[in-house]
Design an enzyme around this catalytic site. Structure first.
Site, PDB file in Angstrom:
ATOM      1  CG  ASP A  23      -0.299  -0.066   2.517  1.00  0.00           C
ATOM      2  OD1 ASP A  23       0.919   0.173   2.571  1.00  0.00           O
ATOM      3  OD2 ASP A  23      -0.975  -0.354   3.510  1.00  0.00           O
ATOM      4  N   GLY A  54       1.097   3.805   2.007  1.00  0.00           N
ATOM      5  CA  GLY A  54       1.556   4.361   3.269  1.00  0.00           C
ATOM      6  C   GLY A  54       0.761   5.558   3.741  1.00  0.00           C
ATOM      7  N   GLY A  89     -11.275   3.875   1.482  1.00  0.00           N
ATOM      8  CA  GLY A  89     -12.046   4.770   2.331  1.00  0.00           C
ATOM      9  C   GLY A  89     -13.272   4.156   2.957  1.00  0.00           C
ATOM     10  CG  ASP A 103      -5.862  -5.512   2.964  1.00  0.00           C
ATOM     11  OD1 ASP A 103      -5.434  -5.139   4.077  1.00  0.00           O
ATOM     12  OD2 ASP A 103      -6.468  -4.757   2.186  1.00  0.00           O
ATOM     13  CB  CYS A 117     -10.137 -27.509  10.634  1.00  0.00           C
ATOM     14  SG  CYS A 117      -8.999 -26.200  10.085  1.00  0.00           S
TER      15      CYS A 117
END
Length: 371
Positions: free
Chosen positions: A90, A92, A215, A265, A303
């Site tokens: 990203d 920053g 955002g 993410d 699992c």
């Protein structure tokens, strides 16, 4: 970068993302490796045990420590971290805002003070790309002007105009650099104001390698978030990947997939793991609770994760109570496996045109009981 859209099921999409270091099946969840590693895990855990192909690292943190020049001299993020898959970094900007008390927004960038030593720095659209070139990121995010919600309409308008200006400046610079292995994603802003989202898309050049919806998950309700995604995703180019930044819960991810999002993410699986919350198909459990002290069963029956195949809830309960570092690794491996399996199963359901029934069954089970 090559993105192939393989199948759709209503708005849900399944695709293949071909990057310099890996081929990534979408929808994809990217574990967060802020400092160049997923907290408590190493590259072997990420690629061999979890099978992760794409992880997120943080430009702000890598720039401040150890420094992008050091990482570049050491062969870039992949060699530095010994991760054979791909990195998304990203810009920053979010950390510059969230970690600093003294941020100054300028037309040419963001002035901030380091949370480590208080030193002053300037992030410009060009500067953050140069940092990410040194890191040799497979996917780079442009610098954007992030706004916390709720926000006045005037502030949202400033944000989208500034973000689009910075994005288009970044694209021009990136084209000049001619670095085909470093792909550039734009970020769409506008809060939960749908007209502002449309304007943000309209102002942003269509030549980026991918597009992020930014955002969100910054103070709005879930309904507002989903309405914003439902409005914004169809406005983005169909032949480019769509990335929802920093979201979120299993429910959020499935809802966003149903609205046409490809990439996700979130720190939730690892942060929750470290704080004793583990994900199962029947909801979350708190492993620190007394009933697990003598529970000889795995976190979840059937699992296939590294942890569940080897260890009991009682052992994890003990490790957490004893504050053993090994607990964080075993718990994080389980939670990340849960998230990676979730998007893998969602992808298979899209390919087989049964996504909505898959989503319905998953959520009914997930909300059926609490531990």
């Amino acid at each position: 970068m090559d993105f192939q859209l393989q199948a759709t099921d209503k708005h849900a999409r399944a695709g293949l993302l071909n990057l310099a270091h890996s081929q990534v099946a979408t929808p994809v969840f990217m574990p967060v490796g802020t400092q160049g590693c997923i907290k408590s895990l190493d590259a072997t855990d990420a690629q061999e045990i979890l099978g992760a192909k794409l992880i997120l690292a943080n430009t702000y943190h890598m720039y401040l420590r150890p420094g992008e020049k050091a990482v570049g001299q050491l062969g870039g993020l992949h060699r530095f971290a010994q991760f054979q898959g791909s990195f998304l970094t990203d810009s920053g900007g979010f950390q510059a805002f969230s970690l600093s008390n003294n941020v100054k927004l300028q037309e040419d960038g963001i002035v901030f003070k380091s949370h480590i030593d208080g030193s002053k720095h300037l992030f410009t659209p060009i500067k953050v790309l140069d940092i990410q070139y040194s890191l040799n990121s497979d996917i780079m995010m442009v610098l954007d002007d992030l706004v916390g919600l709720p926000a006045p309409l005037k502030r949202l308008e400033e944000s989208i105009k500034r973000s689009a200006k910075w994005a288009n400046l970044s694209l021009e610079y990136h084209k000049e650099k001619n670095r085909p292995n470093n792909n550039l994603f734009a970020i769409i802003q506008g809060g939960t104001h749908l007209k502002m989202r449309s304007l943000s898309v309209g102002l942003t050049h269509k030549g980026f390698d991918g597009y992020a919806i930014g955002g969100l998950a910054v103070g709005e309700s879930v309904d507002e978030m989903l309405e914003t995604i439902a409005h914004t995703a169809p406005l983005l180019p169909k032949d480019k990947p769509r990335y929802l930044m920093g979201v979120g819960t299993p429910e959020n991810i499935l809802d966003a997939i149903s609205l046409g999002v490809d990439m996700f993410d979130c720190v939730m699986p690892t942060r929750n793991a470290r704080n004793a919350t583990l994900f199962t198909h029947f909801g979350k459990i708190s492993i620190k609770n007394a009933p697990y002290k003598l529970d000889d069963t795995p976190i979840e029956e059937n699992c296939a994760c590294y942890t569940c195949k080897r260890y009991s809830k009682a052992y994890l309960h003990h490790l957490f109570r004893a504050k053993e570092l090994t607990y964080a690794r075993l718990a994080s491996l389980h939670n990340l496996h849960f998230y990676l399996e979730l998007v893998k199963n969602a992808r298979n359901a899209i390919l087989e045109k049964r996504f909505l029934s898959f989503k319905k069954e998953f959520l009914e089970k997930y909300h059926s009981c609490s531990h």
